[in-house]
Design an enzyme around this catalytic site. Structure first.
Site, PDB file in Angstrom:
ATOM      1  N   HIS A 154     -25.816  16.122  -4.982  1.00  0.00           N
ATOM      2  CA  HIS A 154     -24.970  16.324  -4.241  1.00  0.00           C
ATOM      3  C   HIS A 154     -23.640  16.474  -4.917  1.00  0.00           C
ATOM      4  O   HIS A 154     -23.196  15.506  -5.676  1.00  0.00           O
ATOM      5  CB  HIS A 154     -24.733  15.450  -2.971  1.00  0.00           C
ATOM      6  N   CYS A 155     -22.972  17.682  -4.886  1.00  0.00           N
ATOM      7  CA  CYS A 155     -21.775  17.962  -5.733  1.00  0.00           C
ATOM      8  C   CYS A 155     -20.638  17.960  -4.781  1.00  0.00           C
ATOM      9  O   CYS A 155     -20.390  18.724  -3.794  1.00  0.00           O
ATOM     10  CB  CYS A 155     -21.870  19.357  -6.324  1.00  0.00           C
ATOM     11  N   VAL A 156     -19.511  17.141  -5.251  1.00  0.00           N
ATOM     12  CA  VAL A 156     -18.513  17.189  -4.464  1.00  0.00           C
ATOM     13  C   VAL A 156     -17.632  18.448  -4.502  1.00  0.00           C
ATOM     14  O   VAL A 156     -16.810  18.688  -3.804  1.00  0.00           O
ATOM     15  CB  VAL A 156     -17.425  15.766  -4.796  1.00  0.00           C
TER      16      VAL A 156
END
Length: 307
Positions: A154-156
């Site tokens: 999951h990439c912020v």
């Protein structure tokens, strides 16, 4: 001990909630960095140089054209990652055990508890949080609150999961970000060096500060993105993900490693015209099941071992 476990679970939940709360803030931050960079490169330094004539004008024209081309590809790739669903498990999905006779293995509730989740294992897995079966290479994302097909992480920065359907777009985003930040770093390097010279530097304090900030930011992003890019190139070459690379540390062989060329095609497709743009050739989507995120071919020797 039990209390410590409860506290840890609560802290993780708060952390995931905080990541969800970032939302558009990270997108605005990315656009803010782009805006500062655009102001420093185009409006402050190389845009005005277009009217000076001579070699400086030609150099400025080359920088401005290349800057805009890379910026378009960067933003196209970025928003493709942001707005593309990484891949969800279809409702009532069931794995096909024997494709030739069309048998489907329907597990009952008591069998779910006996399932194993080793990445090198082809056995069917069940997600208790989503209360559904999990396709191969699928993982549950605590931030998104759902299972994601071939989840990488999951990439912020993109406010989204990176999975089967947008992994290519994420790689292109890294690629064009590295090229753009490297170009900006090199273009602003002479202006940055001028800050430490004894001569007078043209410009207002605001434009000088913006140039200095843009150079530092782009240099930092170029170095950090280069590390991520190298890491993901190695992952693509081995046909694995960040999560799988961590999980299979003790696994000497990887069932999905079909060779570098086929591994690459499972992410980028076979049509070279589409390799450098965040899109897929329709024919590739039809003939390469891996691009849909539900089926992945494995090595013949692994399949024969299970028969």
């Amino acid at each position: 001990m039990h209390r410590s476990g409860v506290t840890m679970a609560w802290n993780v939940f708060r952390f995931c909630t905080a990541l969800r709360g970032l939302g558009s803030i990270m997108i605005l931050l990315v656009l803010g960095v782009v805006g500062v960079t655009y102001y420093a490169v185009v409006l402050t330094n190389y845009g005005p140089a277009l009217y000076e004539g001579g070699v400086d004008s030609v150099t400025a024209l080359a920088v401005v054209i290349l800057f805009h081309c890379l910026l378009v590809m960067l933003l196209w790739s970025y928003f493709s990652v942001v707005f593309t669903d990484p891949g969800s498990v279809p409702p009532n999905w069931r794995p096909v055990v024997d494709e030739e006779i069309g048998e489907v293995d329907v597990l009952n509730g008591s069998e779910f508890s006996a399932l194993h989740s080793e990445p090198s294992n082809q056995r069917i897995r069940y997600c208790r949080k989503c209360a559904q079966l999990k396709p191969p290479r699928c993982h549950h994302c605590s931030v998104c609150g759902r299972c994601v097909l071939k989840m990488d992480h999951h990439c912020v920065w993109v406010v989204n999961c990176v999975g089967a359907l947008n992994y290519k777009f994420f790689l292109l985003f890294l690629f064009y970000t590295f090229l753009e930040t490297t170009l900006v770093t090199l273009a602003l390097l002479p202006h940055f060096i001028a800050f430490f010279s004894d001569g007078e530097i043209p410009g207002t304090p605001g434009t000088l500060a913006t140039t200095f900030l843009a150079f530092v930011l782009n240099l930092a992003f170029a170095l950090s993105v280069l590390g991520f890019l190298i890491m993901h190139i190695s992952l693509v070459a081995a046909n694995t993900t960040t999560i799988e690379a961590y999980e299979k540390k003790t696994t000497p062989k990887w069932r999905y490693d079909l060779g570098r060329r086929k591994n690459f095609e499972q992410v980028f497709g076979t049509d070279r015209r589409y390799w450098l743009i965040p899109a897929y050739f329709e024919e590739d989507l039809r003939k390469i099941p891996a691009l849909q995120g539900l089926e992945y071919p494995s090595k013949p020797d692994f399949d024969s071992q299970e028969v």
